[in-house]
Design an enzyme around this catalytic site. Sequence first.
Site, PDB file in Angstrom:
ATOM      1  N   LYS A   1       0.840  -1.206   0.000  1.00 19.46           N
ATOM      2  CA  LYS A   1       0.000   0.000   0.000  1.00 19.46           C
ATOM      3  C   LYS A   1       0.872   1.252   0.000  1.00 19.46           C
ATOM      4  O   LYS A   1       0.582   2.224  -0.706  1.00 19.46           O
ATOM      5  CB  LYS A   1      -0.926  -0.015   1.220  1.00 19.46           C
ATOM      6  CG  LYS A   1      -2.078  -0.995   1.047  1.00 19.46           C
ATOM      7  CD  LYS A   1      -2.825  -1.289   2.321  1.00 19.46           C
ATOM      8  CE  LYS A   1      -3.806  -2.436   2.080  1.00 19.46           C
ATOM      9  NZ  LYS A   1      -4.427  -2.970   3.277  1.00 19.46           N
TER      10      LYS A   1
ATOM     11  N   GLN B   1      -4.992  -2.170   9.309  1.00 15.70           N
ATOM     12  CA  GLN B   1      -4.723  -3.449   8.652  1.00 15.70           C
ATOM     13  C   GLN B   1      -5.298  -4.594   9.486  1.00 15.70           C
ATOM     14  O   GLN B   1      -5.005  -4.701  10.682  1.00 15.70           O
ATOM     15  CB  GLN B   1      -3.205  -3.622   8.468  1.00 15.70           C
ATOM     16  CG  GLN B   1      -2.816  -4.831   7.669  1.00 15.70           C
ATOM     17  CD  GLN B   1      -3.324  -4.795   6.220  1.00 15.70           C
ATOM     18  OE1 GLN B   1      -3.235  -3.777   5.544  1.00 15.70           O
ATOM     19  NE2 GLN B   1      -3.871  -5.903   5.746  1.00 15.70           N
TER      20      GLN B   1
ATOM     21  N   ASP C   1     -11.343   2.261   3.252  1.00 16.50           N
ATOM     22  CA  ASP C   1     -11.608   0.832   3.059  1.00 16.50           C
ATOM     23  C   ASP C   1     -13.111   0.569   2.916  1.00 16.50           C
ATOM     24  O   ASP C   1     -13.514  -0.514   2.500  1.00 16.50           O
ATOM     25  CB  ASP C   1     -11.102   0.037   4.281  1.00 16.50           C
ATOM     26  CG  ASP C   1      -9.802  -0.708   4.006  1.00 16.50           C
ATOM     27  OD1 ASP C   1      -9.452  -0.860   2.814  1.00 16.50           O
ATOM     28  OD2 ASP C   1      -9.156  -1.142   4.974  1.00 16.50           O
TER      29      ASP C   1
END
Length: 297
Positions: A54, A98, A121
């Site tokens: 990322k 994460q 997200d």
Amino acid sequence: MSAKIIDGKILAAEVKSCAAQAVRFLQERYGITPCLAVLLVGDDPASQVYVRGKANDCEACGIESRVIRLPAGTTQAELLARLGTLAADSAVHGILVQLPLPRHIDPAAVIEAIPPEKDVDGFTPVNAGRLLNGEPCFAPCTPAGCLRMIEAAGVDLDGKHAVVVGRSNIVGKPAALLLMQKNATVTVCHSHTRDLAAVCRTADILIAAVGKARFITADMVKPGAVVIDVGINRGADGKLHGDVDFAPVSEIASYITPVPGGVGLMTRAMLMLNTVQAAAPKTAGDLGFSVKNPVRF
Ligand code: NDP
């Protein structure tokens, strides 16, 4: 029949180049450089790889990234405090935590602490609810990437029967909602579905998000179907395998996505688009750009 491959590498590169273009636009027009903060708790090797990926994607797109690595023993309260600081920081436009988190931390409580406008997200209940209601929102990157791949192949979803195998909050359910928004007729299957193979065989579009290597076999696929393989399963050989039995299914399908080189790359690219969008002032409108045809023949 031999299926055309919807190439995640080509398409993700195009999406990231759109994101980079949008970053330049935001810098020139508004003096804004999008910034993504990634919180990583513990030292799970797979998570380390994902987070590095990322950060690399951000760099390639001109997005600033801040990776905050916290020890495995971090308490939930400490993590929430770090999130609170990032939430209040106007220079940070996107925040993601994460997953998976260590067992002593409740992921739902942590996700809910992300402000919806920084939830790139698309995992917070607010964004999930907005997606359900068909309102503007950050859609989760994996199903959004799947839709992008289907559209990029030039497949019209209107009136088609889409079957999604898997009903997780991050893939199956949002995929079904996005397909419905495109006027597909959607069936969602799961581990209690009866005669799964027969249901799958009715699919014009089949999305596999099961988490079992080569689970979708050729006898489960209608000739000419579009097959999107979300699965990422590491085999005993150390290699990555999708949920679809690729070689035999590609003899039957019209389009198929490979693993690796498919949905996983698109997921990462869609995160970049969401981050750019999170940084954009409301007046800038939708910076998502449409992407040209990435099908590899
Ligand atoms: P989950 O484990 O959360 O969900 C799996 C789903 O598959 C569940 O709904 C489950 O049903 C269903 N399922 C399991 N066994 C069967 C069966 N025998 N028949 C029918 N349905 C079944 O997984 P995720 O949705 O998080 O991920 C799915 C896959 O996608 C994984 O391989 C994951 O690694 C991959 N993934 C890939 C991403 C990418 O970027 N490409 C991103 C996220 C995930 P039930 O609900 O009844 O248990």
